[in-house]
Design a protein around this motif. Structure first.
Motif, mmCIF file in Angstrom:
data_model
loop_
_atom_site.group_PDB
_atom_site.id
_atom_site.type_symbol
_atom_site.label_atom_id
_atom_site.label_comp_id
_atom_site.label_asym_id
_atom_site.label_seq_id
_atom_site.Cartn_x
_atom_site.Cartn_y
_atom_site.Cartn_z
ATOM 1 N N ARG A 81 -5.299 -8.532 12.581
ATOM 2 C CA ARG A 81 -5.594 -9.778 13.307
ATOM 3 C C ARG A 81 -6.140 -9.481 14.702
ATOM 4 N NH1 ARG A 81 -1.381 -12.256 10.215
ATOM 5 N NH2 ARG A 81 0.252 -11.304 11.482
ATOM 6 N N GLN A 82 -5.799 -8.319 15.224
ATOM 7 C CA GLN A 82 -6.280 -7.925 16.547
ATOM 8 C C GLN A 82 -7.577 -7.121 16.470
ATOM 9 O OE1 GLN A 82 -2.894 -6.208 18.752
ATOM 10 N NE2 GLN A 82 -1.581 -7.488 17.495
ATOM 11 N N GLY A 83 -8.186 -7.100 15.279
ATOM 12 C CA GLY A 83 -9.501 -6.490 15.126
ATOM 13 C C GLY A 83 -9.523 -5.080 14.583
ATOM 14 N N ALA A 84 -8.360 -4.521 14.255
ATOM 15 C CA ALA A 84 -8.310 -3.135 13.790
ATOM 16 C C ALA A 84 -8.613 -3.034 12.302
ATOM 17 C CB ALA A 84 -6.933 -2.535 14.075
ATOM 18 N N TRP A 85 -9.207 -1.902 11.923
ATOM 19 C CA TRP A 85 -9.262 -1.498 10.526
ATOM 20 C C TRP A 85 -8.010 -0.679 10.240
ATOM 21 C CZ3 TRP A 85 -13.663 -1.219 6.902
ATOM 22 C CH2 TRP A 85 -14.699 -2.075 7.262
ATOM 23 N N CYS A 86 -7.670 -0.509 8.965
ATOM 24 C CA CYS A 86 -6.466 0.253 8.640
ATOM 25 C C CYS A 86 -6.668 1.024 7.339
ATOM 26 C CB CYS A 86 -5.252 -0.662 8.529
ATOM 27 S SG CYS A 86 -5.361 -1.875 7.202
ATOM 28 N N GLY A 87 -5.814 2.021 7.144
ATOM 29 C CA GLY A 87 -5.784 2.780 5.905
ATOM 30 C C GLY A 87 -4.421 2.653 5.258
ATOM 31 N N ILE A 88 -4.397 2.708 3.925
ATOM 32 C CA ILE A 88 -3.144 2.694 3.170
ATOM 33 C C ILE A 88 -3.169 3.883 2.224
ATOM 34 C CG2 ILE A 88 -1.684 1.412 1.550
ATOM 35 C CD1 ILE A 88 -2.826 -1.169 2.610
ATOM 36 N N VAL A 89 -2.130 4.722 2.289
ATOM 37 C CA VAL A 89 -2.112 5.981 1.543
ATOM 38 C C VAL A 89 -0.837 6.092 0.718
ATOM 39 C CG1 VAL A 89 -2.166 8.495 1.722
ATOM 40 C CG2 VAL A 89 -3.478 7.108 3.339
ATOM 41 N N GLY A 90 -0.999 6.443 -0.563
ATOM 42 C CA GLY A 90 0.154 6.783 -1.391
ATOM 43 C C GLY A 90 1.002 5.616 -1.849
ATOM 44 N N LEU A 91 0.415 4.449 -1.986
ATOM 45 C CA LEU A 91 1.144 3.272 -2.473
ATOM 46 C C LEU A 91 0.389 2.670 -3.658
ATOM 47 C CD1 LEU A 91 2.058 1.653 0.960
ATOM 48 C CD2 LEU A 91 3.652 2.739 -0.632
ATOM 49 N N PRO A 92 0.366 3.373 -4.810
ATOM 50 C CA PRO A 92 -0.435 2.903 -5.954
ATOM 51 C C PRO A 92 0.041 1.577 -6.541
ATOM 52 C CG PRO A 92 0.979 4.731 -6.592
ATOM 53 C CD PRO A 92 1.066 4.634 -5.101
ATOM 54 N N GLY A 93 1.323 1.243 -6.346
ATOM 55 C CA GLY A 93 1.839 0.006 -6.910
ATOM 56 C C GLY A 93 1.702 -1.198 -6.005
ATOM 57 N N LEU A 94 1.084 -1.023 -4.845
ATOM 58 C CA LEU A 94 0.966 -2.131 -3.896
ATOM 59 C C LEU A 94 0.050 -3.208 -4.451
ATOM 60 C CD1 LEU A 94 1.399 -3.363 -1.071
ATOM 61 C CD2 LEU A 94 -0.558 -2.006 -0.296
ATOM 62 N N GLY A 95 0.529 -4.450 -4.499
ATOM 63 C CA GLY A 95 -0.282 -5.578 -4.940
ATOM 64 C C GLY A 95 -1.085 -6.138 -3.776
ATOM 65 N N MET A 96 -2.385 -6.197 -3.930
ATOM 66 C CA MET A 96 -3.231 -6.679 -2.850
ATOM 67 C C MET A 96 -3.013 -8.165 -2.568
ATOM 68 S SD MET A 96 -4.836 -4.235 -1.429
ATOM 69 C CE MET A 96 -3.383 -3.239 -1.670
ATOM 70 N N GLU A 97 -2.639 -8.930 -3.599
ATOM 71 C CA GLU A 97 -2.344 -10.349 -3.366
ATOM 72 C C GLU A 97 -1.126 -10.494 -2.459
ATOM 73 O OE1 GLU A 97 -1.963 -12.539 -6.957
ATOM 74 O OE2 GLU A 97 -4.031 -12.165 -7.608
ATOM 75 N N VAL A 98 -0.139 -9.643 -2.676
ATOM 76 C CA VAL A 98 1.054 -9.652 -1.816
ATOM 77 C C VAL A 98 0.669 -9.280 -0.395
ATOM 78 C CG1 VAL A 98 3.284 -8.556 -1.389
ATOM 79 C CG2 VAL A 98 2.602 -9.130 -3.731
ATOM 80 N N ALA A 99 -0.162 -8.246 -0.268
ATOM 81 C CA ALA A 99 -0.596 -7.814 1.062
ATOM 82 C C ALA A 99 -1.364 -8.917 1.775
ATOM 83 C CB ALA A 99 -1.465 -6.561 0.940
ATOM 84 N N ALA A 100 -2.246 -9.590 1.047
ATOM 85 C CA ALA A 100 -3.033 -10.675 1.648
ATOM 86 C C ALA A 100 -2.130 -11.830 2.061
ATOM 87 C CB ALA A 100 -4.098 -11.152 0.671
#
Length: 216
Positions: A81-100
């Motif tokens: 929200r503050q304008g940063a990009w980010c990386g996510i590593v080693g979380l193959p089960g992460l649901g993108m809908e949950v993240a959103a």
């Protein structure tokens, strides 16, 4: 290895383990029409945690977040929200809908679900191009931990680790989350609207505080 997440799915950015970092920075700059994300330093935290981190999370520091992946995603979303990009590593089960749902901007995410035995190499490469990385930690030799910590400080990249307290030597603070109830339920009626989590923050300097955060 690196993937960019768009609303319509995943698009590969580079097939090799060691992508052309300068090219990737330039691509992000073109997409955003602004400075490369590696130029961003530090970021704030949700209001409920500001008394624990009045200056926000430090650029170049590491933080462990245990008990709730949601809490880690909320911190990551705040950076987006503050304008940063980010990386996510080693979380193959992460649901993108949950993240959103936690507010994460998927257009600003570089995803490496399964880095294998190249975990530290991948995190170090991401530290070159984004200001914050969320990762499931692995056990590393002390020398490799020291080298990666130095790279994080040099590039000003904040590392969020989903492991237990103490999973990263020298972590700036440990955040431990526990369930603290639901909002929206009456006496035998109503719908679940959100849930509350209690967050205990233990700083490396020894100060400890407790906070409550409402999440989706």
């Amino acid at each position: 290895m690196f993937e960019r997440l768009f609303e319509h799915g995943e698009v590969s950015l580079a097939p090799a383990l060691a992508p052309d970092l300068a090219s990737l920075r330039a691509q992000i700059r073109r997409l955003e029409g602004q400075e490369a994300p590696g130029d961003v330093v530090g970021f704030g935290v949700p209001e409920a945690l500001r008394s624990a981190f009045p200056q926000g999370l430090r650029a170049g520091a590491a933080y462990s977040v245990s008990g709730s992946l949601t809490l880690a995603l909320v911190l990551l979303a705040e950076a987006c929200r503050q304008g940063a990009w980010c990386g996510i590593v080693g979380l193959p089960g992460l649901g993108m809908e949950v993240a959103a749902r936690q507010g994460l901007d998927l257009d600003r995410v570089l995803l490496v679900p399964s880095p294998g035995d190249q975990w530290s190499t991948v995190v170090a490469a991401l530290a070159e191009i984004v200001p914050v990385v969320l990762a499931a930690p692995v056990r590393l030799p002390p020398g490799e931990v020291a080298r990666l910590a130095a790279r994080l400080r040099e590039r000003g990249c904040t590392l969020l680790l989903t492991g237990a307290p103490g999973c990263w030597p020298g972590a700036q603070a440990d955040l431990q989350a526990t369930p603290a109830g639901w909002r929206g339920l009456g006496t035998g009626h109503g719908c679940l609207l959100s849930r509350r989590i209690a967050v205990e923050v233990s700083h490396r300097a020894g100060r400890t505080s407790r906070h409550h955060l409402e999440v989706s």
